[in-house]
Design a protein around this motif. Sequence first.
Motif, mmCIF file in Angstrom:
data_model
loop_
_atom_site.group_PDB
_atom_site.id
_atom_site.type_symbol
_atom_site.label_atom_id
_atom_site.label_comp_id
_atom_site.label_asym_id
_atom_site.label_seq_id
_atom_site.Cartn_x
_atom_site.Cartn_y
_atom_site.Cartn_z
ATOM 1 N N THR A 14 -4.384 147.096 43.429
ATOM 2 C CA THR A 14 -3.248 148.162 42.470
ATOM 3 C C THR A 14 -2.052 147.934 43.073
ATOM 4 O O THR A 14 -0.931 148.334 42.143
ATOM 5 N N GLU A 20 -5.724 144.845 54.269
ATOM 6 C CA GLU A 20 -6.732 145.215 53.134
ATOM 7 C C GLU A 20 -6.206 144.665 52.010
ATOM 8 O O GLU A 20 -4.834 144.136 51.868
ATOM 9 N N VAL A 45 -2.146 144.047 52.276
ATOM 10 C CA VAL A 45 -1.350 145.033 52.848
ATOM 11 C C VAL A 45 -1.686 145.332 54.278
ATOM 12 O O VAL A 45 -3.008 145.246 54.641
ATOM 13 N N TYR A 103 -13.453 140.456 46.166
ATOM 14 C CA TYR A 103 -12.381 140.685 45.158
ATOM 15 C C TYR A 103 -12.265 139.749 44.187
ATOM 16 O O TYR A 103 -12.436 139.818 42.963
ATOM 17 N N GLY A 126 3.394 144.574 52.690
ATOM 18 C CA GLY A 126 2.748 143.723 51.559
ATOM 19 C C GLY A 126 2.822 142.291 51.841
ATOM 20 O O GLY A 126 4.156 141.883 52.249
ATOM 21 N N ASP A 162 -5.218 144.841 48.158
ATOM 22 C CA ASP A 162 -4.675 145.947 47.532
ATOM 23 C C ASP A 162 -4.447 145.769 46.100
ATOM 24 O O ASP A 162 -3.318 145.161 45.558
ATOM 25 N N ARG A 179 -2.287 141.294 46.076
ATOM 26 C CA ARG A 179 -1.336 141.824 47.151
ATOM 27 C C ARG A 179 -2.277 142.025 48.315
ATOM 28 O O ARG A 179 -3.165 142.691 48.076
ATOM 29 N N LYS A 194 -0.185 149.386 45.221
ATOM 30 C CA LYS A 194 0.249 150.853 45.494
ATOM 31 C C LYS A 194 0.150 151.038 46.837
ATOM 32 O O LYS A 194 0.664 152.220 47.365
ATOM 33 N N LYS A 195 -0.585 150.478 47.659
ATOM 34 C CA LYS A 195 -0.720 150.909 49.017
ATOM 35 C C LYS A 195 0.434 150.810 49.820
ATOM 36 O O LYS A 195 1.393 150.041 49.645
ATOM 37 N N THR A 197 -1.936 148.281 56.206
ATOM 38 C CA THR A 197 -1.724 149.501 56.278
ATOM 39 C C THR A 197 -0.948 150.435 57.372
ATOM 40 O O THR A 197 -1.002 149.745 58.348
#
Length: 101
Positions: free
Chosen positions: A37, A33, A25, A85, A44, A35, A23, A39-40, A27
């Motif tokens: 997790t 960014e 996102v 990442y 997305g 993401d 994902r 969860k941001k 923000t």
Amino acid sequence: MKKVPIRMCLSCRERKEKKSLIRVVRTLQGTLEVDPTGKKAGRGAYVCPVPECVERLDRKSLSFAFRIEVSEKEVLSLKEALRTYLGGQAKEVRHDKGQSV
Ligand SMILES: [Zn+2]
């Protein structure tokens, strides 16, 4: 019955299970960014966790996904973040190519 969430990769447009995609996102501050997790907060979008798809991201697909005009600089920094990442996650075997240089 549980439904598996499906999302589309921004690059290759393949539909895959959400959890098998990365994902990204936008923000609430407006930055793009990675993401990991999922969860941001923010809008997305998803991309396959492979270099081919990461490298194929461009302003057009990202601008469309985030419904804003994404600058070239933002595309580059997002790609950089995705590479970092992927690199950190994969730690794949490095083939020694170029020995005979
Ligand atoms: Zn893809």
